[in-house]
Design an enzyme around this catalytic site. Structure first.
Site, PDB file in Angstrom:
ATOM      1  N   SER A  94       1.983   3.650  -1.928  1.00  0.00           N
ATOM      2  CA  SER A  94       2.933   4.527  -2.622  1.00  0.00           C
ATOM      3  C   SER A  94       3.797   5.189  -1.567  1.00  0.00           C
ATOM      4  CB  SER A  94       2.195   5.614  -3.400  1.00  0.00           C
ATOM      5  OG  SER A  94       1.259   5.044  -4.275  1.00  0.00           O
ATOM      6  N   LYS A 169       6.284   5.005  -9.685  1.00  0.00           N
ATOM      7  CA  LYS A 169       5.033   5.617  -9.185  1.00  0.00           C
ATOM      8  C   LYS A 169       5.222   7.118  -8.915  1.00  0.00           C
ATOM      9  CE  LYS A 169       1.083   6.231  -7.071  1.00  0.00           C
ATOM     10  NZ  LYS A 169      -0.255   6.145  -7.620  1.00  0.00           N
ATOM     11  N   LYS A 237       2.115  14.110  -0.279  1.00  0.00           N
ATOM     12  CA  LYS A 237       3.107  13.099   0.127  1.00  0.00           C
ATOM     13  C   LYS A 237       3.915  12.647  -1.084  1.00  0.00           C
ATOM     14  CE  LYS A 237       1.510   9.147  -0.057  1.00  0.00           C
ATOM     15  NZ  LYS A 237       1.315   7.899  -0.746  1.00  0.00           N
TER      16      LYS A 237
HETATM   17  P1  NAD Z   1      -6.845   5.162   2.939  1.00  0.00           P
HETATM   18  O1  NAD Z   1      -6.406   6.158   3.953  1.00  0.00           O
HETATM   19  O2  NAD Z   1      -8.254   5.204   2.422  1.00  0.00           O
HETATM   20  O3  NAD Z   1      -6.620   3.664   3.506  1.00  0.00           O
HETATM   21  C1  NAD Z   1      -5.476   3.268   4.240  1.00  0.00           C
HETATM   22  C2  NAD Z   1      -5.893   2.290   5.326  1.00  0.00           C
HETATM   23  O4  NAD Z   1      -4.718   1.852   6.025  1.00  0.00           O
HETATM   24  C3  NAD Z   1      -6.812   2.916   6.392  1.00  0.00           C
HETATM   25  O5  NAD Z   1      -8.007   2.141   6.487  1.00  0.00           O
HETATM   26  C4  NAD Z   1      -5.983   2.881   7.674  1.00  0.00           C
HETATM   27  O6  NAD Z   1      -6.762   2.663   8.849  1.00  0.00           O
HETATM   28  C5  NAD Z   1      -5.043   1.718   7.400  1.00  0.00           C
HETATM   29  N1  NAD Z   1      -3.788   1.733   8.183  1.00  0.00           N
HETATM   30  C6  NAD Z   1      -2.962   2.775   8.405  1.00  0.00           C
HETATM   31  N2  NAD Z   1      -1.888   2.369   9.120  1.00  0.00           N
HETATM   32  C7  NAD Z   1      -2.042   1.054   9.346  1.00  0.00           C
HETATM   33  C8  NAD Z   1      -1.261   0.060  10.021  1.00  0.00           C
HETATM   34  N3  NAD Z   1      -0.083   0.358  10.605  1.00  0.00           N
HETATM   35  N4  NAD Z   1      -1.733  -1.214  10.062  1.00  0.00           N
HETATM   36  C9  NAD Z   1      -2.912  -1.520   9.477  1.00  0.00           C
HETATM   37  N5  NAD Z   1      -3.686  -0.643   8.812  1.00  0.00           N
HETATM   38  C10 NAD Z   1      -3.252   0.631   8.749  1.00  0.00           C
HETATM   39  O7  NAD Z   1      -5.796   5.287   1.743  1.00  0.00           O
HETATM   40  P2  NAD Z   1      -5.970   4.760   0.232  1.00  0.00           P
HETATM   41  O8  NAD Z   1      -6.586   5.844  -0.593  1.00  0.00           O
HETATM   42  O9  NAD Z   1      -6.567   3.382   0.232  1.00  0.00           O
HETATM   43  O10 NAD Z   1      -4.423   4.724  -0.232  1.00  0.00           O
HETATM   44  C11 NAD Z   1      -3.544   3.678   0.161  1.00  0.00           C
HETATM   45  C12 NAD Z   1      -2.257   3.821  -0.626  1.00  0.00           C
HETATM   46  O11 NAD Z   1      -2.545   3.694  -2.032  1.00  0.00           O
HETATM   47  C13 NAD Z   1      -1.552   5.187  -0.446  1.00  0.00           C
HETATM   48  O12 NAD Z   1      -0.159   5.016  -0.398  1.00  0.00           O
HETATM   49  C14 NAD Z   1      -1.968   5.954  -1.687  1.00  0.00           C
HETATM   50  O13 NAD Z   1      -1.007   6.952  -2.042  1.00  0.00           O
HETATM   51  C15 NAD Z   1      -2.062   4.842  -2.710  1.00  0.00           C
HETATM   52  N6  NAD Z   1      -2.985   5.112  -3.829  1.00  0.00           N
HETATM   53  C16 NAD Z   1      -4.237   5.623  -3.603  1.00  0.00           C
HETATM   54  C17 NAD Z   1      -5.065   5.889  -4.687  1.00  0.00           C
HETATM   55  C18 NAD Z   1      -6.448   6.486  -4.495  1.00  0.00           C
HETATM   56  O14 NAD Z   1      -7.043   6.926  -5.507  1.00  0.00           O
HETATM   57  N7  NAD Z   1      -7.002   6.531  -3.297  1.00  0.00           N
HETATM   58  C19 NAD Z   1      -4.632   5.619  -6.004  1.00  0.00           C
HETATM   59  C20 NAD Z   1      -3.390   5.056  -6.200  1.00  0.00           C
HETATM   60  C21 NAD Z   1      -2.557   4.799  -5.084  1.00  0.00           C
END
Ligand code: NAD
Length: 296
Positions: A94, A169, A237
């Protein structure tokens, strides 16, 4: 299909499991390393995004925020460096709708299609493959990606061109934030008045005020379970994207602004990594009452 996946956190990891269970060959990368359960299931751990893109036809990105997507795509050893014409990049994070349009045109210049496909439904939706997926991009690319989306989600919509999935979103996150705030106020009010908040929640679940947020996050507020889930810092964010977008569009989003201030108050008290349902704690501070406390 050979699929690349970059970003194996709360969301990415279970999404990869669902793609492997769907019969696909996965090549994966995360800056903090690949979880061993994924390699045990047959996912190939790659050293960087470039190798992921070189080994696969479709590359999915699922990282926290706009700068992380930019780094994952365009760093020296990033995904773009491994792309060749005809491949497809899908960003399911997102992030900013405006930056998304720029990322799409840079990927298009390499002869590749780009879809923005952010999701709603949280960790549980990712695990159960019931995510809502909001897509922006060309129809042909959407048709190519749809069988993959169907392994990860249920309600899958092509909203419009690149950026429109991210705009959708942001709209979703406005509703979720303001509903958490409303549920928090309602349960706090009921508790301070001396009613049993769990009975109130149960009663309201049958009526016009029922929602998934009252059901799941209302329960979290009563049970005091603020383990994420979806972290406050990620919702900050998303509301920043909403408020910056509103400013660019010349409109006012008054309750989005107020709710962002409540998230900011939680973060100021060390809560940025807690679940976003913990927004209620900012309200509780102002009310000098915690949900479930005896009436004083
Ligand atoms: P998270 O922080 O658990 O996971 C993100 C992963 O990306 C981490 O493991 C991190 O090490 C990795 N990362 C960061 N930069 C990187 C790069 N340059 N190259 C490779 N890997 C990299 O976050 P999440 O909760 O999985 O959320 C991910 C996305 O999904 C976000 O944008 C969030 O807003 C969206 N989202 C999350 C949820 C939720 O409930 N957690 C729900 C809907 C949408």
């Amino acid at each position: 299909m050979k699929i690349g996946f970059v970003g194996l956190g709360i969301m990415g990891r279970p999404m990869v499991v669902n793609l492997i269970n769907g019969g696909h060959e996965l090549h994966v990368y995360d800056v903090v390393g690949v979880p061993s359960d994924l390699t045990a299931m047959g996912a190939v751990a790659e050293p960087d995004g470039k190798s992921v893109a070189a080994a696969t036809d479709v590359v999915i990105v699922m990282v926290p925020d706009t700068p992380h997507v930019e780094a994952a795509l365009f760093d020296a050893a990033g995904i773009a460096a491994g792309l060749s014409a005809g491949k497809l990049v899908i960003d399911m994070s997102s992030i900013s709708p405006i930056a998304t349009k720029e990322f799409a045109s840079r990927v298009n210049a390499l002869g590749c299609d780009y879809l923005d496909a952010p999701v709603s439904g949280g960790e549980v939706g990712a695990q159960q493959a019931t995510l809502t997926i909001m897509v922006g991009g060309p129809e042909a690319a959407f048709a190519r990606a749809k069988p993959l989306f169907e392994l990860m989600g249920k309600n899958i919509t092509l909203v419009g061109g690149n950026g429109d999935g991210q705009t959708c979103k942001v709209a979703n996150q406005i509703i979720v934030a303001l509903t958490i705030e409303a549920v928090g106020e309602a349960l706090l009010f009921a508790s301070k008045a001396g009613a049993d908040p769990e009975k109130v929640r149960g009663a309201l679940m049958g009526g016009f005020a029922s929602s998934r947020i009252l059901e799941l996050h209302g329960k979290r507020m009563i049970d005091r379970n603020f383990e994420p889930g979806f972290r406050i810092e990620l919702h900050q964010k998303d509301l920043s994207l909403a408020l910056a977008g509103a400013r660019a569009l010349g409109i006012s989003l008054p309750n989005t602004a107020t709710t962002q201030e409540l998230f900011n108050a939680c973060a100021a008290r060390g809560g940025s990594k807690k679940d976003h349902s913990s927004l209620v704690q900012a309200l509780e501070l102002m009310a000098d009452h915690q949900i479930g406390q005896p009436k004083t």
